[in-house]
Write a protein that holds these residues in place. Structure first.
Motif, short mmCIF file in Angstrom:
data_model
loop_
_atom_site.label_atom_id
_atom_site.label_comp_id
_atom_site.label_asym_id
_atom_site.label_seq_id
_atom_site.Cartn_x
_atom_site.Cartn_y
_atom_site.Cartn_z
N ALA B 447 0.83 -1.21 0.00
CA ALA B 447 0.00 0.00 0.00
C ALA B 447 0.87 1.26 0.00
O ALA B 447 0.63 2.20 -0.78
CB ALA B 447 -0.93 -0.02 1.22
N ALA B 448 1.89 1.26 0.85
CA ALA B 448 2.76 2.44 0.93
C ALA B 448 3.49 2.64 -0.41
O ALA B 448 3.61 3.79 -0.89
CB ALA B 448 3.77 2.24 2.05
N ASP B 449 3.92 1.56 -1.02
CA ASP B 449 4.67 1.64 -2.27
C ASP B 449 3.79 2.18 -3.40
O ASP B 449 4.19 3.09 -4.14
CB ASP B 449 5.19 0.24 -2.63
CG ASP B 449 6.14 0.28 -3.80
OD1 ASP B 449 7.28 0.74 -3.62
OD2 ASP B 449 5.74 -0.15 -4.91
N VAL B 450 2.59 1.64 -3.51
CA VAL B 450 1.74 2.06 -4.64
C VAL B 450 1.20 3.48 -4.41
O VAL B 450 1.03 4.25 -5.37
CB VAL B 450 0.61 1.03 -4.90
CG1 VAL B 450 -0.49 1.10 -3.84
CG2 VAL B 450 0.00 1.22 -6.27
N ARG B 451 0.99 3.85 -3.17
CA ARG B 451 0.55 5.21 -2.90
C ARG B 451 1.66 6.22 -3.24
O ARG B 451 1.40 7.31 -3.74
CB ARG B 451 0.15 5.38 -1.43
CG ARG B 451 -1.20 4.75 -1.10
CD ARG B 451 -1.68 5.18 0.29
NE ARG B 451 -2.84 4.39 0.68
CZ ARG B 451 -2.85 3.54 1.71
NH1 ARG B 451 -1.77 3.37 2.46
NH2 ARG B 451 -3.94 2.86 2.00
N ALA B 452 2.89 5.82 -2.97
CA ALA B 452 4.02 6.73 -3.22
C ALA B 452 4.40 6.79 -4.69
O ALA B 452 4.74 7.85 -5.22
CB ALA B 452 5.22 6.27 -2.39
N ASN B 453 4.33 5.66 -5.38
CA ASN B 453 4.86 5.59 -6.75
C ASN B 453 3.80 5.50 -7.84
O ASN B 453 4.09 5.72 -9.02
CB ASN B 453 5.79 4.39 -6.90
CG ASN B 453 6.97 4.49 -5.95
OD1 ASN B 453 7.67 5.50 -5.94
ND2 ASN B 453 7.18 3.46 -5.14
N GLY B 454 2.58 5.14 -7.45
CA GLY B 454 1.55 4.92 -8.48
C GLY B 454 0.60 6.08 -8.65
O GLY B 454 -0.24 6.05 -9.55
N PHE B 455 0.72 7.08 -7.81
CA PHE B 455 -0.22 8.20 -7.88
C PHE B 455 0.49 9.43 -8.45
O PHE B 455 1.60 9.77 -8.05
CB PHE B 455 -0.74 8.52 -6.47
CG PHE B 455 -1.84 9.55 -6.47
CD1 PHE B 455 -3.14 9.19 -6.81
CD2 PHE B 455 -1.58 10.87 -6.15
CE1 PHE B 455 -4.16 10.14 -6.82
CE2 PHE B 455 -2.59 11.82 -6.16
CZ PHE B 455 -3.89 11.46 -6.49
#
Lengths: 158, 624
Positions: B447-455
């Motif tokens: 979750a932290a990874d996708v919030r940081a890199n996917g948004f």
């Protein structure tokens, strides 16, 4: 006929055969799971079916061991190579005659004719049980060679 | 050779027996039928193989106008009616699905013709061909009134109750009198003795089968306003399920193009674990628990050899998908070449698949079905695999053949996989629950990874992949996963951005617009439109969602069948047909609209949001 050897080594050979099949299955070479196939004819839960199926398989193994013992007695000779030869014939008969009959008698195994009403959940084995993976016939033959070889080594011809 | 005939893909009707399926054109010709199974070579392959690939024509021999095409209510019988001068001719096509316990061929096609008003002349031409070489049958003979056609182990016995004798490639004209309908029966045997089915028996069996389908359809639970659509989609999914193994077939065809005249032509006659999982959800929401469990059983059996890896696709019996090959001298549909068999996506790493599977297992758990030990071990292995590999790039849901990358949708589904594993573990309790903290920690890292890199803050939306500002319609699942509150600005921004930037006009959207390495642009992707309906419903814009759903359903035409894609300009359906994923997505959208309870909008600890599919639990009245 070597009844004493049959009683002991029939069980040993069947256990070894089952162990070979399970090892190869765990290695991801085949989905053939004989204890599950046999046991699920009697109970639905796969974990319980394996236990029941193993017991049933031991019974079948013992029955076939009697044929091997009778064969050795008839030919008045025994040996690992003769046992392995019997095992090879046994495997071919199993793959071409016995396994294809399973969908006809197994209440939880579908057949190639299954329709939408089918409540069977086990896949049919298909020709040479190839539906369970391409290595299945080879594994079956190998396991029966071991089974026959064990009996050939352990049983006396008379 | 000719490839000139071109029936619009969406004009075909589907008939089948859950072991194979055929496409019937509005003129009554069967232009696609693989025998003996969905993934076998076609015996009638004209739709992509030209006239040389065979067909089975049956229709008016005199000037006629197509009056109506429909499925008989709650059945798999396709009815085509033509108006002729002073009369009417109706062709009812079906296959006998339920043959267990009776001496019938594994596959039997029954074509029933009836006239009204006056006798009508009907022309029949049977032109079977076999295999990639489109070979004429090796042996053709007449046997006690039946035409017998043999090619190696495959044989067909064709019987009629008309006075004329059929022969291969010969146009034979029958007269159908109002008082005496005509029945044509094709019995198929594969490496077994032929069974000759008298037309009267075939007709009775077809009617019996129709009753079976009706009983099955009556057990479908859905909102009254969507009933007809839901029933047709579920029936289609059921027709695309290979009963001997329970495998869900993605589509019964190969190489129907995603771009007319283009090279985006793939073989979909295999089973994707992703489709099985979506199918589980679709059947569960309609009260068809037995079918849902059968899909899971297939999935477990089929994935056994590759575990803990989940193959992208498998054959109907769970073997690895065959290597992709091109049939160089096949003309293709509308000259869309190459025609392919096999599928090159089989070896891809697709992270999203695990999310679908674990979500399906959670749905079954929530519906009261205890996962047995073997199923739980499989799910555990999948969850461990995701926890170990989620950080790697993958090919993504769209099976892109260029370089693997960090697809946002894949990360979201990895999150879903771990989240559902946690839920199942906690539900099981005991030793299983001890696995939960590890997966929970991995889930939070995803979750932290996708919030940081996917948004992308400038777009206000989640993107297609890390490091790009392109969008991907697969991310439309965001509102219903639970990784972000459904009411958040990030979720609404993503839904709006996808709708705006990937919109193809009306309710249609493209799945992506970026270059995927293949020439030309494909059509709008229909499952994504249904996912948009689901997303809009998920963020509370239900009126908008309902309107869009109705518009989409209208695009399916009178038969209610959907391909994978649609040309936004012409409205023509594109891609393999009909497509299980589209129908399963339609069912998901209908279930989302039918949901009475509002969705949870908060994710907090173990107060978890509802799973992907939300629907009313159904009474178990699913016996055919």
């Amino acid at each position: 006929m070597d009844w004493g050897g049959w009683a002991v080594f029939g069980l040993v050979a069947t256990t070894v055969l089952t162990a070979v099949l399970i090892l190869v299955q765990l290695a991801g070479r085949t989905r053939l799971d004989l204890p599950l196939l046999l046991g699920s004819a009697l109970v639905a839960d796969p974990d319980q079916a394996r236990v029941v199926g193993f017991a049933v398989h031991l019974g079948f193994g013992q029955l076939f061991a009697a044929f091997y013992a009778a064969g050795f007695a008839t030919l008045d000779r025994a040996g690992w190579w003769l046992g392995a030869l019997f095992g090879f014939i046994h495997a071919i008969v199993a793959l071409t005659v016995l396994v294809p009959l399973l969908p006809g008698v197994h209440p939880r195994m579908a057949s190639d004719r299954a329709g939408p009403d089918s409540i069977a959940v086990l896949q049919p084995p298909g020709p040479l049980a190839l539906n369970y993976g391409w290595a299945t016939p080879l594994v079956t033959i190998a396991a029966h060679l071991v089974y026959g070889a064990v009996l050939g080594l352990a049983l006396h011809p008379s | 050779m000719t490839g000139l005939r071109r029936v619009p893909i969406g004009d075909y009707g589907l008939i089948g027996d859950t072991r194979t399926a055929a496409l019937v054109a509005p003129d009554g010709a069967i232009d696609w039928w693989c025998l003996p199974r969905f993934d076998s070579p076609p015996v009638f392959g004209r739709v992509v193989g030209g006239d040389d690939a065979g067909s089975f024509e049956t229709g008016p021999a005199e000037p006629a106008r197509l009056e109506r095409r429909r499925y008989r209510d709650g059945t798999a019988t396709l009815e085509t009616t033509w108006a002729v001068d002073g009369g009417q001719l109706t062709l009812a096509d079906s296959m006998i699905a339920e043959v267990a316990g009776r001496l019938l061929p594994a596959t039997t096609l029954v074509r029933r013709l009836a006239s009204r008003g006056r006798p009508v002349e009907v022309a029949v031409r049977l032109s079977p061909r076999l295999g990639e070489g489109r070979a004429r049958p090796a042996r053709i003979r007449q046997h006690k009134g039946a035409l017998v056609v043999e090619h190696q182990g495959l044989a067909m016995a064709v019987l009629t109750d008309g006075p004329e004798r059929l022969d291969v490639d010969e146009r034979v004209v029958f007269t159908v009198d109002p008082s005496r309908p005509l029945t044509i029966v094709v019995g198929v045997s594969d490496r077994t003795p032929l069974v000759f089915v008298p037309p009267a028996l075939a007709r009775a069996e077809a009617e019996r089968d129709e009753r079976g389908w009706r009983r099955w359809a009556e057990g479908i639970v859905t909102a009254p306003e969507h009933r007809a659509t839901v029933v047709r989609s579920l029936l289609t999914l059921q027709l695309l399920t290979y009963s001997p193994s329970g495998a869900p077939v993605a589509a019964p065809t190969t190489s129907l193009p995603e771009l007319l005249g283009g090279s985006r032509n793939w073989d979909y006659r295999y089973a994707w674990p992703r489709d099985a999982s979506i199918g589980i959800a679709a059947f569960l929401t309609a009260g068809k628990d037995r079918e849902a469990r059968a899909f899971l059983a297939w999935l477990l059996h089929a994935s056994r050899l590759a575990r803990p890896r989940l193959p992208a696709l498998l054959t109907l019996h769970g073997r690895p998908g065959p290597a992709e090959r091109e049939l160089h001298d096949w003309p293709g549909y509308a000259e869309s070449r190459p025609v392919r068999t096999g599928n090159g996506a089989a070896d891809q790493h697709q992270l999203d698949g695990y999310g679908w599977v674990l979500d399906a297992a959670w749905l079954l758990t929530r519906a009261g079905h205890r996962l047995d030990g073997e199923t739980w071990r499989a799910m555990r292995a999948f969850a461990d695999h995701v926890a170990a590999t989620w950080h790697l790039p993958d090919a993504g849901i769209w099976e892109r053949r260029d370089k693997p990358r960090h697809h946002v949708h894949s990360k979201l589904m990895a999150w879903l996989a771990l989240d559902r594993a946690v839920r199942i573990a906690l539900e099981r309790g005991g030793r299983a629950a001890r696995r939960a903290p590890g997966w929970e920690a991995a889930r939070d890292r995803v979750a932290a990874d996708v919030r940081a890199n996917g948004f992308d803050p400038r777009l206000g939306a989640y993107t297609a992949a890390y490091g790009t500002s392109e969008l991907d319609a697969a991310v439309l699942f965001l509102p219903i996963l639970g990784i972000e509150p459904a009411g958040s600005a990030r979720v609404a921004g993503t839904v709006d951005a996808i709708r705006e930037r990937l919109g193809a006009g009306g309710p249609l959207i493209y799945r992506y617009l970026e270059d995927d390495g293949l020439p030309g642009r494909e059509g709008a992707f229909l499952p994504c439109s249904f996912w948009l309906v689901q997303a809009l419903s998920g963020i509370g814009r239900r009126a908008e969602a309902r309107e869009m759903f109705d518009e989409l359903v209208a695009l399916g035409g009178p038969l209610g069948l959907f391909a994978e894609e649609m040309d936004p300009r012409s409205g023509e359906q594109l891609g393999n047909f009909p497509q299980a994923l589209t129908h399963a997505s339609l069912l998901q959208a209908a279930a989302a609209l039918d949901t009475v309870a509002p969705r949870s909008s908060e994710v907090s600890g173990r107060e978890l949001p509802p799973p992907i599919i939300e629907g009313r639990r159904a009474a178990r009245t699913d016996e055919r």
